[in-house]
Design an enzyme around this catalytic site. Structure first.
Site, mmCIF file in Angstrom:
data_model
loop_
_atom_site.group_PDB
_atom_site.id
_atom_site.type_symbol
_atom_site.label_atom_id
_atom_site.label_comp_id
_atom_site.label_asym_id
_atom_site.label_seq_id
_atom_site.Cartn_x
_atom_site.Cartn_y
_atom_site.Cartn_z
ATOM 1 N N LYS A 77 0.856 -1.185 0.000
ATOM 2 C CA LYS A 77 0.000 0.000 0.000
ATOM 3 C C LYS A 77 0.892 1.235 0.000
ATOM 4 O O LYS A 77 1.964 1.228 0.629
ATOM 5 C CB LYS A 77 -0.877 -0.037 1.255
ATOM 6 C CG LYS A 77 -1.830 1.131 1.401
ATOM 7 C CD LYS A 77 -2.673 0.968 2.667
ATOM 8 C CE LYS A 77 -3.674 2.087 2.835
ATOM 9 N NZ LYS A 77 -4.476 1.968 4.064
ATOM 10 N N SER A 152 -9.410 1.976 3.338
ATOM 11 C CA SER A 152 -8.623 2.741 2.414
ATOM 12 C C SER A 152 -7.642 1.896 1.593
ATOM 13 O O SER A 152 -7.142 2.358 0.579
ATOM 14 C CB SER A 152 -7.824 3.791 3.200
ATOM 15 O OG SER A 152 -6.947 3.164 4.111
ATOM 16 N N SER A 176 -9.361 -0.425 7.572
ATOM 17 C CA SER A 176 -8.885 -0.310 6.189
ATOM 18 C C SER A 176 -8.264 -1.549 5.573
ATOM 19 O O SER A 176 -7.981 -1.555 4.381
ATOM 20 C CB SER A 176 -7.872 0.824 6.082
ATOM 21 O OG SER A 176 -8.556 2.031 5.975
HETATM 22 N N1 GLN Z 1 -12.428 4.190 6.848
HETATM 23 C C1 GLN Z 1 -11.780 4.586 8.044
HETATM 24 C C2 GLN Z 1 -11.353 6.027 7.957
HETATM 25 O O1 GLN Z 1 -11.605 6.596 6.960
HETATM 26 C C3 GLN Z 1 -10.621 3.693 8.324
HETATM 27 C C4 GLN Z 1 -9.379 4.089 7.656
HETATM 28 C C5 GLN Z 1 -8.225 3.203 7.965
HETATM 29 O O2 GLN Z 1 -8.354 2.181 8.613
HETATM 30 N N2 GLN Z 1 -7.066 3.651 7.545
HETATM 31 O O3 GLN Z 1 -10.794 6.585 8.845
#
Ligand code: GLN
Length: 475
Positions: A77, A152, A176
């Protein structure tokens, strides 16, 4: 086309026998990356480098000295530092930035002869649940190209889903890794907070951030975890506990029946797609039929988990992201008139809308007049959520629940309504707020063929049991 391998162990068997070469493997994955370029999962592909490394690793097989992960094709990532390779966290503000070192997890993969094939698309600074916040455009779900892959770590999930790599490293701050794993029908692990060093991981919410692992099998996840977890001088928050041999422990015979908890508030949640409820309930029945017990428990704090997360994560983000100021690295505006306009314009032009929204929200909850009302209060609630979650594990080995309220939604469906988007994290954030390990495993599909994910959560540092139990649910 190569034959389909279920695990790295099978691949290594064929590599050892000489019926397969690491170069063939790399070429096969590179072909898939090209064929599926429309999914937009990769931001950079390290083609020549990966082929060169494959040659070296094939030689190691001939000499009888391959590393533990030899033959493993990995994607990263775009939040993980890999020396001399670009790193942008899906953001324009890091335009032109190249890592000067490799993060600990990345270095440990390389030391065991994994091959890194490329850098994967993600939501900007890992903020998002659909991968639509990337400065490099959205990633498409390979099951249905009109739908999001989740976020994400969307690119990382799709890359495993579409066989562009065998394993991806992502990051899980609020779901994420697990949420996109569920949307794409693959396995995704978020370990206990502090199990894996965060050195070389771009910071979002430092008290939540965890490196997580995507693969198609629990076995590959276990193997990678045992390689990358463990003490590290470069991260003072990392746990000093010894790392078990997770992959070996997966092979042990079943010795006990587990006690599993199933949360009433989630089962009764009105936002839960009926097919997900049904498929989790079928799984519950299956678990009972295999001799484990499943009991319904109450967790009335459920409604506080998401707000707690969004207050604390944005507060930490606003502080972490203050380093991107246009001075030290990355993007700098061309239209500055003085120092202060340089900061403002660089940040306004360099950060996307969602990141700006979070910096504003985080700055607000940390501001002198609102600190106690929001930040301090959320910290206290976080402690209660952690204590109550830990109390469940005094009686039960695992909690099971869905990962997401719905299956993968359409691109653009929630982009105008941040709150709706945040609701996609409703079930995934508890593990981050409490710091405990959790995994997403595939659990059937809805009527449109979209994958459903089951989440299994365990107590701190119980990854070995978590992986063992999850693996048994996959078979
Ligand atoms: N969707 C969550 C956020 O936007 C989790 C993001 C993540 O785990 N990096 O904060």
């Amino acid at each position: 086309m190569l034959k389909t391998y279920a695990t790295l162990r099978e691949i290594q068997h064929d590599l050892q026998q000489g019926v397969l070469s690491t170069q063939d493997l790399v070429r096969d994955h590179l072909e898939n990356i090209k064929r599926k370029a429309h999914l937009n999962a990769f931001l950079s592909v390290y083609e020549d480098e990966a082929l060169k490394r494959a040659l070296e690793i094939d030689k190691k097989f001939k000499d009888g000295k391959p590393g533990k992960l030899a033959g493993l094709i990995v994607g990263l990532k775009d939040v993980l530092a890999y020396k001399d390779h670009p790193l942008q966290a899906g953001s324009k503000i890091l335009n032109g930035f190249v890592s000067q070192f490799s993060g600990t997890a990345v270095q440990r993969l390389l030391d065991e002869d994994a091959i890194i094939i490329g850098r994967q698309n993600c939501d900007e600074f890992a903020m998002g649940s659909s991968n639509e916040n990337s400065a490099f455009g959205p990633v498409l779900n390979d099951v249905d190209n009109e739908r999001v892959p989740g976020g994400s770590s969307g690119g990382s999930a799709v890359a495993v889903q579409a066989d562009m790599c065998r394993v991806s490293l992502g990051s899980d701050t609020g779901g994420s890794v697990r949420q996109p794993a569920a949307f794409c029908g693959v396995v995704g692990l978020k370990p206990t907070y502090s199990r894996i060093s965060r050195f070389g991981l771009v910071a979002y919410g430092s008290s939540f951030d965890c490196i997580g692992i995507f693969a198609k099998s629990v076995e590959d996840v276990a193997l990678v975890l045992e390689v990358i977890a463990g003490p590290d001088e470069a991260d003072s928050t990392v746990s000093q506990r010894p790392v078990p041999s997770y992959s070996k422990e997966l092979q042990r015979p079943a010795v006990k029946s587990y006690k599993v908890a199933y949360v009433r508030e989630i089962d009764e949640s009105s936002g839960l797609q009926p097919e997900i409820r049904e498929s989790i309930q079928n799984k519950v029945q299956e678990i009972k039929n295999s001799g484990h017990s499943v009991e319904v428990i109450d967790f009335p704090l459920m409604e506080y988990v998401l707000p707690t997360y969004y207050i604390l994560a944005t507060a930490e983000a606003s502080s972490n992201l203050s380093r991107y100021d246009g001075v030290r690295y990355g993007y700098r505006t061309a239209n500055a008139t003085d120092l202060s306009s340089m900061y403002k314009k660089s940040r306004s032009e360099g950060f996307g809308k969602e990141v700006q929204r979070r910096i504003l929200l985080g700055t607000f909850v940390l501001s002198a007049s609102y600190y106690d009302a929001y930040y301090t209060k959320a910290q206290k609630v976080r402690r209660i959520i952690r204590d109550k979650t830990k109390a469940i594990f005094k009686e039960y080995d695992f909690i099971i629940m869905p990962i997401t309220p719905t299956t993968a939604f359409k691109l653009g469906e929630h982009t105008d309504n941040p709150l709706e988007m945040y609701l996609a994290d409703l079930f995934s954030v508890q593990a981050n707020v409490a710091g405990v390990p959790a995994i997403a495993i595939p659990c059937g599909a809805d009527q449109q063929g979209l994958p459903i994910g089951l989440q299994v959560i365990a107590d701190d540092f119980e990854e070995s049991e978590l992986l063992y139990f999850s693996n048994s649910l996959m078979n």
